[in-house]
Design a protein around this motif. Structure first.
Motif, PDB file in Angstrom:
ATOM      1  N   VAL A  13      -2.065  41.584  48.192  1.00 49.71           N
ATOM      2  CA  VAL A  13      -3.260  40.939  48.730  1.00 49.71           C
ATOM      3  C   VAL A  13      -4.407  41.939  48.658  1.00 49.71           C
ATOM      4  O   VAL A  13      -4.267  43.086  49.091  1.00 49.71           O
ATOM      5  CB  VAL A  13      -3.029  40.485  50.190  1.00 49.71           C
ATOM      6  CG1 VAL A  13      -4.287  39.854  50.755  1.00 49.71           C
ATOM      7  CG2 VAL A  13      -1.870  39.496  50.255  1.00 49.71           C
ATOM      8  N   TYR A  14      -5.548  41.495  48.125  1.00 51.18           N
ATOM      9  CA  TYR A  14      -6.695  42.382  47.944  1.00 51.18           C
ATOM     10  C   TYR A  14      -7.665  42.229  49.112  1.00 51.18           C
ATOM     11  O   TYR A  14      -8.119  41.125  49.424  1.00 51.18           O
ATOM     12  CB  TYR A  14      -7.372  42.085  46.610  1.00 51.18           C
ATOM     13  CG  TYR A  14      -6.449  42.349  45.445  1.00 51.18           C
ATOM     14  CD1 TYR A  14      -6.141  43.645  45.067  1.00 51.18           C
ATOM     15  CD2 TYR A  14      -5.836  41.288  44.767  1.00 51.18           C
ATOM     16  CE1 TYR A  14      -5.271  43.901  44.028  1.00 51.18           C
ATOM     17  CE2 TYR A  14      -4.962  41.534  43.717  1.00 51.18           C
ATOM     18  CZ  TYR A  14      -4.683  42.845  43.355  1.00 51.18           C
ATOM     19  OH  TYR A  14      -3.804  43.087  42.320  1.00 51.18           O
ATOM     20  N   VAL A  15      -7.949  43.346  49.760  1.00 52.21           N
ATOM     21  CA  VAL A  15      -8.730  43.369  50.997  1.00 52.21           C
ATOM     22  C   VAL A  15     -10.012  44.161  50.789  1.00 52.21           C
ATOM     23  O   VAL A  15     -10.013  45.222  50.158  1.00 52.21           O
ATOM     24  CB  VAL A  15      -7.901  43.994  52.146  1.00 52.21           C
ATOM     25  CG1 VAL A  15      -8.721  44.055  53.432  1.00 52.21           C
ATOM     26  CG2 VAL A  15      -6.621  43.206  52.362  1.00 52.21           C
ATOM     27  N   HIS A  16     -11.106  43.650  51.341  1.00 49.95           N
ATOM     28  CA  HIS A  16     -12.380  44.362  51.255  1.00 49.95           C
ATOM     29  C   HIS A  16     -12.367  45.554  52.216  1.00 49.95           C
ATOM     30  O   HIS A  16     -11.818  45.456  53.324  1.00 49.95           O
ATOM     31  CB  HIS A  16     -13.533  43.421  51.607  1.00 49.95           C
ATOM     32  CG  HIS A  16     -14.885  43.976  51.294  1.00 49.95           C
ATOM     33  ND1 HIS A  16     -15.561  44.797  52.172  1.00 49.95           N
ATOM     34  CD2 HIS A  16     -15.668  43.849  50.196  1.00 49.95           C
ATOM     35  CE1 HIS A  16     -16.725  45.131  51.630  1.00 49.95           C
ATOM     36  NE2 HIS A  16     -16.814  44.576  50.431  1.00 49.95           N
ATOM     37  N   VAL A  23      -6.022  45.730  58.860  1.00 48.69           N
ATOM     38  CA  VAL A  23      -5.470  45.213  57.608  1.00 48.69           C
ATOM     39  C   VAL A  23      -4.577  43.989  57.826  1.00 48.69           C
ATOM     40  O   VAL A  23      -4.683  43.011  57.087  1.00 48.69           O
ATOM     41  CB  VAL A  23      -4.717  46.318  56.849  1.00 48.69           C
ATOM     42  CG1 VAL A  23      -3.999  45.756  55.633  1.00 48.69           C
ATOM     43  CG2 VAL A  23      -5.697  47.408  56.405  1.00 48.69           C
ATOM     44  N   PRO A  24      -3.652  43.991  58.819  1.00 44.06           N
ATOM     45  CA  PRO A  24      -2.803  42.802  59.010  1.00 44.06           C
ATOM     46  C   PRO A  24      -3.612  41.525  59.228  1.00 44.06           C
ATOM     47  O   PRO A  24      -3.271  40.470  58.691  1.00 44.06           O
ATOM     48  CB  PRO A  24      -1.976  43.157  60.247  1.00 44.06           C
ATOM     49  CG  PRO A  24      -1.922  44.649  60.247  1.00 44.06           C
ATOM     50  CD  PRO A  24      -3.265  45.081  59.751  1.00 44.06           C
ATOM     51  N   ALA A  73      -2.665  52.191  49.676  1.00 46.32           N
ATOM     52  CA  ALA A  73      -3.233  51.040  48.980  1.00 46.32           C
ATOM     53  C   ALA A  73      -4.083  51.527  47.816  1.00 46.32           C
ATOM     54  O   ALA A  73      -4.837  52.490  47.934  1.00 46.32           O
ATOM     55  CB  ALA A  73      -4.090  50.208  49.930  1.00 46.32           C
ATOM     56  N   LYS A  74      -3.950  50.885  46.692  1.00 42.69           N
ATOM     57  CA  LYS A  74      -4.652  51.291  45.480  1.00 42.69           C
ATOM     58  C   LYS A  74      -6.057  50.695  45.441  1.00 42.69           C
ATOM     59  O   LYS A  74      -6.248  49.504  45.611  1.00 42.69           O
ATOM     60  CB  LYS A  74      -3.865  50.825  44.256  1.00 42.69           C
ATOM     61  CG  LYS A  74      -4.492  51.251  42.938  1.00 42.69           C
ATOM     62  CD  LYS A  74      -3.645  50.770  41.772  1.00 42.69           C
ATOM     63  CE  LYS A  74      -4.277  51.193  40.449  1.00 42.69           C
ATOM     64  NZ  LYS A  74      -3.478  50.696  39.289  1.00 42.69           N
ATOM     65  N   ILE A  75      -7.050  51.561  45.233  1.00 45.10           N
ATOM     66  CA  ILE A  75      -8.437  51.111  45.111  1.00 45.10           C
ATOM     67  C   ILE A  75      -8.669  50.598  43.690  1.00 45.10           C
ATOM     68  O   ILE A  75      -8.322  51.251  42.717  1.00 45.10           O
ATOM     69  CB  ILE A  75      -9.418  52.257  45.417  1.00 45.10           C
ATOM     70  CG1 ILE A  75      -9.177  52.825  46.820  1.00 45.10           C
ATOM     71  CG2 ILE A  75     -10.862  51.777  45.286  1.00 45.10           C
ATOM     72  CD1 ILE A  75      -9.422  51.852  47.927  1.00 45.10           C
ATOM     73  N   GLY A  84      -5.632  46.916  47.198  1.00 42.32           N
ATOM     74  CA  GLY A  84      -4.493  46.007  47.196  1.00 42.32           C
ATOM     75  C   GLY A  84      -3.429  46.451  48.185  1.00 42.32           C
ATOM     76  O   GLY A  84      -3.060  47.619  48.242  1.00 42.32           O
ATOM     77  N   VAL A  85      -2.933  45.517  48.984  1.00 46.14           N
ATOM     78  CA  VAL A  85      -1.903  45.783  49.990  1.00 46.14           C
ATOM     79  C   VAL A  85      -0.651  44.987  49.638  1.00 46.14           C
ATOM     80  O   VAL A  85      -0.718  43.777  49.431  1.00 46.14           O
ATOM     81  CB  VAL A  85      -2.382  45.393  51.403  1.00 46.14           C
ATOM     82  CG1 VAL A  85      -1.305  45.685  52.431  1.00 46.14           C
ATOM     83  CG2 VAL A  85      -3.664  46.118  51.750  1.00 46.14           C
ATOM     84  N   ARG A  86       0.479  45.656  49.566  1.00 47.82           N
ATOM     85  CA  ARG A  86       1.739  44.968  49.278  1.00 47.82           C
ATOM     86  C   ARG A  86       2.253  44.286  50.540  1.00 47.82           C
ATOM     87  O   ARG A  86       2.292  44.878  51.618  1.00 47.82           O
ATOM     88  CB  ARG A  86       2.769  45.955  48.744  1.00 47.82           C
ATOM     89  CG  ARG A  86       2.478  46.447  47.331  1.00 47.82           C
ATOM     90  CD  ARG A  86       3.570  47.352  46.828  1.00 47.82           C
ATOM     91  NE  ARG A  86       4.856  46.658  46.821  1.00 47.82           N
ATOM     92  CZ  ARG A  86       6.030  47.283  46.663  1.00 47.82           C
ATOM     93  NH1 ARG A  86       6.074  48.591  46.509  1.00 47.82           N
ATOM     94  NH2 ARG A  86       7.152  46.585  46.659  1.00 47.82           N
ATOM     95  N   VAL A  87       2.650  43.021  50.372  1.00 49.54           N
ATOM     96  CA  VAL A  87       3.046  42.189  51.508  1.00 49.54           C
ATOM     97  C   VAL A  87       4.343  41.461  51.186  1.00 49.54           C
ATOM     98  O   VAL A  87       4.520  40.959  50.074  1.00 49.54           O
ATOM     99  CB  VAL A  87       1.941  41.151  51.828  1.00 49.54           C
ATOM    100  CG1 VAL A  87       2.410  40.174  52.906  1.00 49.54           C
ATOM    101  CG2 VAL A  87       0.664  41.839  52.256  1.00 49.54           C
ATOM    102  N   HIS A  88       5.256  41.421  52.159  1.00 46.92           N
ATOM    103  CA  HIS A  88       6.431  40.548  52.062  1.00 46.92           C
ATOM    104  C   HIS A  88       6.123  39.297  52.877  1.00 46.92           C
ATOM    105  O   HIS A  88       5.797  39.379  54.061  1.00 46.92           O
ATOM    106  CB  HIS A  88       7.683  41.235  52.614  1.00 46.92           C
ATOM    107  CG  HIS A  88       8.893  40.360  52.583  1.00 46.92           C
ATOM    108  ND1 HIS A  88       9.672  40.202  51.456  1.00 46.92           N
ATOM    109  CD2 HIS A  88       9.447  39.558  53.536  1.00 46.92           C
ATOM    110  CE1 HIS A  88      10.658  39.366  51.719  1.00 46.92           C
ATOM    111  NE2 HIS A  88      10.536  38.954  52.978  1.00 46.92           N
ATOM    112  N   ALA A  89       6.198  38.138  52.230  1.00 47.75           N
ATOM    113  CA  ALA A  89       5.792  36.896  52.888  1.00 47.75           C
ATOM    114  C   ALA A  89       6.928  35.879  52.911  1.00 47.75           C
ATOM    115  O   ALA A  89       7.631  35.700  51.916  1.00 47.75           O
ATOM    116  CB  ALA A  89       4.586  36.300  52.167  1.00 47.75           C
ATOM    117  N   ASN A  90       7.092  35.237  54.062  1.00 49.67           N
ATOM    118  CA  ASN A  90       7.964  34.067  54.193  1.00 49.67           C
ATOM    119  C   ASN A  90       7.060  32.837  54.189  1.00 49.67           C
ATOM    120  O   ASN A  90       6.159  32.725  55.036  1.00 49.67           O
ATOM    121  CB  ASN A  90       8.779  34.134  55.493  1.00 49.67           C
ATOM    122  CG  ASN A  90       9.758  35.284  55.495  1.00 49.67           C
ATOM    123  OD1 ASN A  90      10.454  35.515  54.514  1.00 49.67           O
ATOM    124  ND2 ASN A  90       9.809  36.024  56.590  1.00 49.67           N
TER     125      ASN A  90
END
Length: 250
Positions: A13-16, A23-24, A73-75, A84-90
């Motif tokens: 997920v890309y965050v400003h 972040v959450p 997080a990679k700029i 970009g933030v790595r997320v595990h999603a249900n």
């Protein structure tokens, strides 16, 4: 319901940067913006989500170490440095397909068609050619009803919960469904629960899951409404500040 499915996904997920302090919450807002609209990547409509940020650290050799509290997080290169933030999603996804058996509430009907709604969101149209002949339409002051010739207790009217077969799905119209009441085990759910042994056994085994799904969807509907209200307030505030600056510059 057959069209509901749960899935797990690893997402980025890309965050400003302006949202880096929380972040959450920023991640949740990004996913909530996708609620109740068809997404090809999910092959359906996202109804609910639960996310967990992936904690990781990087060794000198480039390998990952799990379980750390620190999140790297990679700029991204460009004019606006999103990260970009790595997320595990249900995920809970509504993904209707032809030949599935679904359930909906009748909102409107006439001699030519029955129109229903699923989960309070998705529309269903059942045309007269797809209503079995044993149902006869009778005009009443409440808008009319379909009554079975073989059993007058089997009635479909406005507000009736019905069970139907999916004939087609238009994803461009956010999963607008074309249905049919010709196959067996379709019709008024109340009537089927008493007179159809197969359906009665099915609902007895699926009641608990249905209640849990309804709670999840309701929670995410509330979150979606809050998100839209917050966005509208932000836009209003920005417009107010812009007008204020223009007055001061005169």
């Amino acid at each position: 319901m057959e069209a509901l499915r749960e899935a797990e996904a690893e997402l980025t997920v890309y965050v400003h940067p302006s949202n880096a302090a929380d972040v959450p919450r920023a991640v949740a807002r990004q996913l909530s913006a996708l609620l109740f609209s068809y997404e090809e990547r999910f092959d359906g409509v996202l109804l609910a989500h639960e996310t967990t940020l992936v904690d990781e650290d990087i060794k000198d050799d480039g390998s990952e170490v799990k379980g750390k509290k620190k999140i790297r997080a990679k700029i991204l290169n460009g004019l606006v440095p999103y990260f970009g933030v790595r997320v595990h999603a249900n995920l809970l996804i509504f993904s209707p397909q032809p030949d599935m058996i679904l359930e909906g509430k009748v909102e409107m009907l006439s001699k030519e068609s029955i129109h229903a709604i699923i989960l309070g969101v998705f529309s269903v149209a059942i045309m007269s050619d797809d209503i079995r002949e044993k149902f006869k339409f009778k005009r009443k002051s409440d808008g009319g009803r379909f009554v079975s010739r073989s059993d007058r207790q089997h009635v479909i009217k406005r507000g009736t919960m019905i069970r139907f077969l999916v004939k087609g799905v238009d994803t461009e119209m956010n999963c607008h469904i074309t249905g049919s009441l010709i196959p067996p085990h379709t019709g008024s759910m109340r009537w089927l629960s008493v007179h159809d042994a197969e359906y009665a056994a099915e609902i007895n085994s699926g009641n608990r899951r249905s209640r849990n799904v309804s709670i999840k969807i309701e929670q995410n509907e509330q979150e979606h409404r809050i998100l839209k209200n917050e966005d509208s307030m932000v836009k209003s505030e920005r417009a107010h500040k812009s007008r204020k600056r223009s007055i001061e510059n005169r």
